[in-house]
Design a protein around this motif. Structure first.
Motif, PDB file in Angstrom:
ATOM      1  N   PRO A 151      53.463  42.019  41.281  1.00  0.00           N
ATOM      2  CA  PRO A 151      53.739  42.726  42.529  1.00  0.00           C
ATOM      3  C   PRO A 151      52.507  43.017  43.383  1.00  0.00           C
ATOM      4  N   GLU A 152      51.309  42.818  42.844  1.00  0.00           N
ATOM      5  CA  GLU A 152      50.099  43.184  43.578  1.00  0.00           C
ATOM      6  C   GLU A 152      49.797  42.176  44.687  1.00  0.00           C
ATOM      7  N   LEU A 153      49.347  42.700  45.817  1.00  0.00           N
ATOM      8  CA  LEU A 153      48.890  41.889  46.943  1.00  0.00           C
ATOM      9  C   LEU A 153      47.387  42.093  47.073  1.00  0.00           C
ATOM     10  N   TYR A 154      46.637  41.014  46.982  1.00  0.00           N
ATOM     11  CA  TYR A 154      45.179  41.083  46.973  1.00  0.00           C
ATOM     12  C   TYR A 154      44.604  40.674  48.318  1.00  0.00           C
ATOM     13  N   ALA A 155      43.600  41.415  48.774  1.00  0.00           N
ATOM     14  CA  ALA A 155      42.888  41.045  50.001  1.00  0.00           C
ATOM     15  C   ALA A 155      41.899  39.922  49.734  1.00  0.00           C
ATOM     16  N   VAL A 156      41.448  39.802  48.493  1.00  0.00           N
ATOM     17  CA  VAL A 156      40.526  38.739  48.068  1.00  0.00           C
ATOM     18  C   VAL A 156      41.132  38.066  46.843  1.00  0.00           C
ATOM     19  N   PRO A 157      40.708  36.846  46.513  1.00  0.00           N
ATOM     20  CA  PRO A 157      41.281  36.167  45.354  1.00  0.00           C
ATOM     21  C   PRO A 157      41.097  36.971  44.067  1.00  0.00           C
ATOM     22  N   HIS A 158      42.079  36.880  43.191  1.00  0.00           N
ATOM     23  CA  HIS A 158      41.945  37.514  41.883  1.00  0.00           C
ATOM     24  C   HIS A 158      40.747  36.888  41.179  1.00  0.00           C
ATOM     25  N   PRO A 159      39.912  37.714  40.519  1.00  0.00           N
ATOM     26  CA  PRO A 159      38.707  37.170  39.861  1.00  0.00           C
ATOM     27  C   PRO A 159      38.993  36.042  38.875  1.00  0.00           C
ATOM     28  N   ALA A 160      40.104  36.108  38.151  1.00  0.00           N
ATOM     29  CA  ALA A 160      40.408  35.054  37.169  1.00  0.00           C
ATOM     30  C   ALA A 160      40.709  33.728  37.856  1.00  0.00           C
ATOM     31  N   ALA A 161      41.423  33.777  38.959  1.00  0.00           N
ATOM     32  CA  ALA A 161      41.736  32.549  39.697  1.00  0.00           C
ATOM     33  C   ALA A 161      40.472  31.952  40.305  1.00  0.00           C
ATOM     34  N   LEU A 162      39.662  32.799  40.909  1.00  0.00           N
ATOM     35  CA  LEU A 162      38.445  32.308  41.549  1.00  0.00           C
ATOM     36  C   LEU A 162      37.457  31.762  40.521  1.00  0.00           C
ATOM     37  N   ALA A 163      37.337  32.422  39.370  1.00  0.00           N
ATOM     38  CA  ALA A 163      36.436  31.948  38.316  1.00  0.00           C
ATOM     39  C   ALA A 163      36.857  30.569  37.821  1.00  0.00           C
ATOM     40  N   ALA A 164      38.162  30.341  37.700  1.00  0.00           N
ATOM     41  CA  ALA A 164      38.639  29.026  37.256  1.00  0.00           C
ATOM     42  C   ALA A 164      38.239  27.948  38.255  1.00  0.00           C
ATOM     43  N   LEU A 165      38.405  28.233  39.537  1.00  0.00           N
ATOM     44  CA  LEU A 165      38.050  27.252  40.565  1.00  0.00           C
ATOM     45  C   LEU A 165      36.543  26.989  40.587  1.00  0.00           C
ATOM     46  N   LYS A 166      35.780  28.057  40.647  1.00  0.00           N
ATOM     47  CA  LYS A 166      34.332  27.912  40.799  1.00  0.00           C
ATOM     48  C   LYS A 166      33.662  27.374  39.533  1.00  0.00           C
ATOM     49  N   GLY A 167      34.286  27.561  38.385  1.00  0.00           N
ATOM     50  CA  GLY A 167      33.694  27.154  37.129  1.00  0.00           C
ATOM     51  C   GLY A 167      34.126  25.787  36.635  1.00  0.00           C
ATOM     52  N   SER A 168      34.825  25.014  37.481  1.00  0.00           N
ATOM     53  CA  SER A 168      35.354  23.719  37.050  1.00  0.00           C
ATOM     54  C   SER A 168      34.742  22.591  37.864  1.00  0.00           C
ATOM     55  N   ALA A 169      34.203  21.611  37.174  1.00  0.00           N
ATOM     56  CA  ALA A 169      33.559  20.480  37.838  1.00  0.00           C
ATOM     57  C   ALA A 169      34.572  19.500  38.415  1.00  0.00           C
ATOM     58  N   ASP A 170      35.765  19.442  37.812  1.00  0.00           N
ATOM     59  CA  ASP A 170      36.804  18.540  38.312  1.00  0.00           C
ATOM     60  C   ASP A 170      38.170  19.116  37.923  1.00  0.00           C
ATOM     61  N   ARG A 171      39.212  18.448  38.400  1.00  0.00           N
ATOM     62  CA  ARG A 171      40.556  18.970  38.187  1.00  0.00           C
ATOM     63  C   ARG A 171      40.924  18.990  36.714  1.00  0.00           C
ATOM     64  N   GLN A 172      40.457  18.014  35.949  1.00  0.00           N
ATOM     65  CA  GLN A 172      40.757  17.996  34.521  1.00  0.00           C
ATOM     66  C   GLN A 172      40.202  19.243  33.835  1.00  0.00           C
ATOM     67  N   GLU A 173      38.976  19.629  34.174  1.00  0.00           N
ATOM     68  CA  GLU A 173      38.406  20.856  33.620  1.00  0.00           C
ATOM     69  C   GLU A 173      39.133  22.081  34.162  1.00  0.00           C
ATOM     70  N   LEU A 174      39.515  22.034  35.419  1.00  0.00           N
ATOM     71  CA  LEU A 174      40.246  23.154  36.026  1.00  0.00           C
ATOM     72  C   LEU A 174      41.541  23.419  35.275  1.00  0.00           C
TER      73      LEU A 174
END
Length: 199
Positions: A168-191
């Motif tokens: 139910p939460e609405l975030y003004a910024v990306p959730h840290p877990a979602a953003l960490a997954a994106l920023k920490g992955s070199a390619d889609r397979q790692e993502l």
């Protein structure tokens, strides 16, 4: 569904940051072009939604191995998973003064296995009392998300019996877990290996 803003300060849902970089020239140029074709907030929101849904393929559908997370990069590469596409749509909406935020679902396979967090957005148009969720993931066989304000037509309906959840939460910024997954992955397979399974 009644959303709970994580930050009740309305300007937070119009703000720019490293991810929702709606001051970037490409985001502004895209927003301006879409606005010129519409001219009012409702029409603009619908066209912006359809633009992101239909012209930026979900990388899981297209097979694109690149990982994008910043809104301007999503528009530049025309590539991204649900989180990235949501960042792009929120940036386009905020660029024209439409409050928008990020929200999430926990989804699973038909047998309840392989849970994963899915990203979508919510917006509040002028005069509206409530936030309306929209899912720019991109349509394919079995997925038919549409812009709707009165009744949701999202990409996925949650199935509580399988452990799926509409957070139910609405975030003004990306959730840290979602953003960490994106920023920490070199390619889609790692993502795919790094995607959060719950929030």
């Amino acid at each position: 569904m009644q959303l709970i803003p994580q930050n009740p300060d309305a300007p937070a849902y119009l703000a720019a940051d490293e991810v929702i970089d709606h001051g970037h020239p490409l985001v502004r140029e895209t927003a301006d072009a879409l606005w010129t074709a519409t001219g009012d907030a409702y029409s603009y929101a619908k066209v912006a939604f359809e633009f992101v849904r239909d012209t930026i393929p979900h990388s899981g559908d297209s097979g694109d191995p690149r990982v994008s997370w910043r809104a301007s990069d999503v528009l530049r590469t025309r590539n991204g998973i649900c989180y990235a596409k949501s960042h792009a749509l929120v940036a386009l909406l905020r660029a024209r003064g439409v409050p928008a935020g990020l929200c999430y679902q926990r989804l699973a396979d038909d047998d309840g296995s392989n849970p994963v967090v899915h990203g979508l957005i919510a917006l509040r148009l002028p005069g509206a009392a409530d936030w309306a969720r929209q899912d720019p993931r991109g349509n394919k066989t079995g997925v038919d998300a549409r812009f709707a304000l009165d009744s949701e037509q999202l990409a996925f309906r949650v199935r509580p019996e399988l452990g799926e959840v509409d957070y139910p939460e609405l975030y003004a910024v990306p959730h840290p877990a979602a953003l960490a997954a994106l920023k920490g992955s070199a390619d889609r397979q790692e993502l795919w290996r790094n995607l959060p399974t719950a929030l």
